[in-house]
Motif scaffolding. Structure first.
Motif, PDB file in Angstrom:
ATOM      1  N   SER A 183       0.835  -1.267   0.078  1.00 44.54           N
ATOM      2  CA  SER A 183      -0.322  -0.321   0.352  1.00 44.54           C
ATOM      3  C   SER A 183       1.032   1.776   0.160  1.00 44.54           C
ATOM      4  O   SER A 183       0.264   2.675  -0.153  1.00 44.54           O
ATOM      5  N   GLU A 184       2.114   1.169   0.026  1.00 44.69           N
ATOM      6  CA  GLU A 184       2.869   1.977   0.080  1.00 44.69           C
ATOM      7  C   GLU A 184       4.287   1.710  -1.164  1.00 44.69           C
ATOM      8  O   GLU A 184       4.230   1.002  -2.059  1.00 44.69           O
ATOM      9  N   PRO A 185       4.414   3.148  -2.035  1.00 49.59           N
ATOM     10  CA  PRO A 185       5.220   2.793  -2.744  1.00 49.59           C
ATOM     11  C   PRO A 185       6.770   2.281  -2.731  1.00 49.59           C
ATOM     12  O   PRO A 185       7.226   2.033  -1.393  1.00 49.59           O
ATOM     13  N   VAL A 186       7.217   2.237  -3.606  1.00 51.71           N
ATOM     14  CA  VAL A 186       9.075   1.191  -3.570  1.00 51.71           C
ATOM     15  C   VAL A 186       9.556   2.223  -4.121  1.00 51.71           C
ATOM     16  O   VAL A 186       9.700   2.755  -5.674  1.00 51.71           O
ATOM     17  N   ARG A 187      11.009   1.912  -3.454  1.00 49.11           N
ATOM     18  CA  ARG A 187      12.148   2.486  -4.421  1.00 49.11           C
ATOM     19  C   ARG A 187      13.431   2.184  -4.394  1.00 49.11           C
ATOM     20  O   ARG A 187      13.323   0.752  -3.468  1.00 49.11           O
ATOM     21  N   TYR A 188      13.655   1.980  -6.022  1.00 47.16           N
ATOM     22  CA  TYR A 188      14.802   0.974  -5.735  1.00 47.16           C
ATOM     23  C   TYR A 188      15.693   1.448  -6.734  1.00 47.16           C
ATOM     24  O   TYR A 188      15.426   2.105  -7.337  1.00 47.16           O
ATOM     25  N   ALA A 189      16.963   0.383  -6.470  1.00 44.47           N
ATOM     26  CA  ALA A 189      18.467   0.814  -7.168  1.00 44.47           C
ATOM     27  C   ALA A 189      18.191  -0.529  -8.355  1.00 44.47           C
ATOM     28  O   ALA A 189      18.035  -1.059  -7.770  1.00 44.47           O
ATOM     29  N   LEU A 190      18.557   0.544  -9.418  1.00 44.25           N
ATOM     30  CA  LEU A 190      18.686  -0.924 -10.528  1.00 44.25           C
ATOM     31  C   LEU A 190      20.497  -0.571 -11.821  1.00 44.25           C
ATOM     32  O   LEU A 190      20.650   0.501 -12.076  1.00 44.25           O
ATOM     33  N   ALA A 191      21.373  -1.912 -11.187  1.00 43.45           N
ATOM     34  CA  ALA A 191      22.772  -1.302 -11.752  1.00 43.45           C
ATOM     35  C   ALA A 191      22.513  -2.400 -13.105  1.00 43.45           C
ATOM     36  O   ALA A 191      21.650  -3.597 -12.901  1.00 43.45           O
ATOM     37  N   VAL A 192      21.964  -1.828 -14.418  1.00 43.02           N
ATOM     38  CA  VAL A 192      22.337  -2.383 -15.007  1.00 43.02           C
ATOM     39  C   VAL A 192      23.660  -2.539 -16.223  1.00 43.02           C
ATOM     40  O   VAL A 192      24.316  -1.280 -15.810  1.00 43.02           O
ATOM     41  N   VAL A 193      23.843  -3.449 -16.675  1.00 45.70           N
ATOM     42  CA  VAL A 193      25.415  -3.987 -17.123  1.00 45.70           C
ATOM     43  C   VAL A 193      24.546  -4.693 -18.520  1.00 45.70           C
ATOM     44  O   VAL A 193      24.290  -5.499 -18.573  1.00 45.70           O
ATOM     45  N   LEU A 194      25.153  -3.571 -19.540  1.00 39.15           N
ATOM     46  CA  LEU A 194      25.106  -4.089 -20.924  1.00 39.15           C
ATOM     47  C   LEU A 194      26.034  -5.589 -21.216  1.00 39.15           C
ATOM     48  O   LEU A 194      27.604  -5.856 -20.535  1.00 39.15           O
TER      49      LEU A 194
END
Length: 195
Positions: A183-194
């Motif tokens: 019921s609350e928003p989510v905040r996340y870090a996304l590390a993307v590696v080609l």
């Protein structure tokens, strides 16, 4: 008696630059809108409206186009921004919002020529649900670290529930889904590696 005046504003500047870049990418390949529609699974009218900045593209639409053009979403978005600096101050980090799905994306460490990794901050509103039918680049490596809230990620038909502090790492080959179950928003870090 005072009358209200409605002023028509033009397209959002980022959407205008993004639309122009999408049109350039298609032209570079010599594709018609019909050919791009066949390759991406997106209707010709939607593609045309996105290129003319008549609509603000959704995350799902950009993901499909990135897949066809062989680039990540961050790469595409960085192409409509100025050349990224080595140090990116918080106030200078490009933010893109998909209002339709409740997704906000901050490019914390934008892609840069010669580097394979980038860092993104994602925020999903409570109940938001985003599905991607394929990765923009097959075999893309992702590390998803939940900073606040809870996130359900489905990849290769397996659902992973992540709470604050949890990290999921994977290579993306097929459809994925990001859902904020709480019921609350989510905040996340996304590390993307080609790959």
């Amino acid at each position: 008696m005072k009358q209200d005046v409605v002023v028509e504003s033009g397209p959002d500047p980022v959407d205008a630059r993004l639309g122009a870049r999408l049109a350039e990418l298609r032209a570079e390949r010599g594709w018609s809108l019909g050919e791009l529609a066949e390759r991406s699974g997106v209707s010709r009218s939607t593609l045309s409206r996105a290129e003319r900045a008549e609509i603000s593209p959704t995350a799902s639409l950009l993901n499909r186009l990135c897949g066809v053009y062989g680039r990540t979403m961050s790469q595409l978005l960085s192409e409509v921004e100025a050349e990224p600096a080595l140090l990116v101050r918080a106030v200078e980090q490009p933010v893109w919002e998909d209002r339709a799905s409740g997704f906000l994306r901050r490019s914390v460490s934008p892609p840069h020529t010669g580097l394979r990794g980038e860092l993104v901050e994602g925020r999903l509103a409570a109940g938001a649900d985003i599905a991607y039918d394929r990765p923009p680049v097959p075999g893309l490596e992702q590390h998803i670290w939940v900073l606040e809230g809870a996130l359900d990620v489905t990849a290769q038909d397996v659902e992973h529930h992540l709470d604050t502090g949890d990290c999921l790492r994977l290579r993306v080959w097929g459809p994925t889904r990001f859902r904020c179950p709480g019921s609350e928003p989510v905040r996340y870090a996304l590390a993307v590696v080609l790959p």
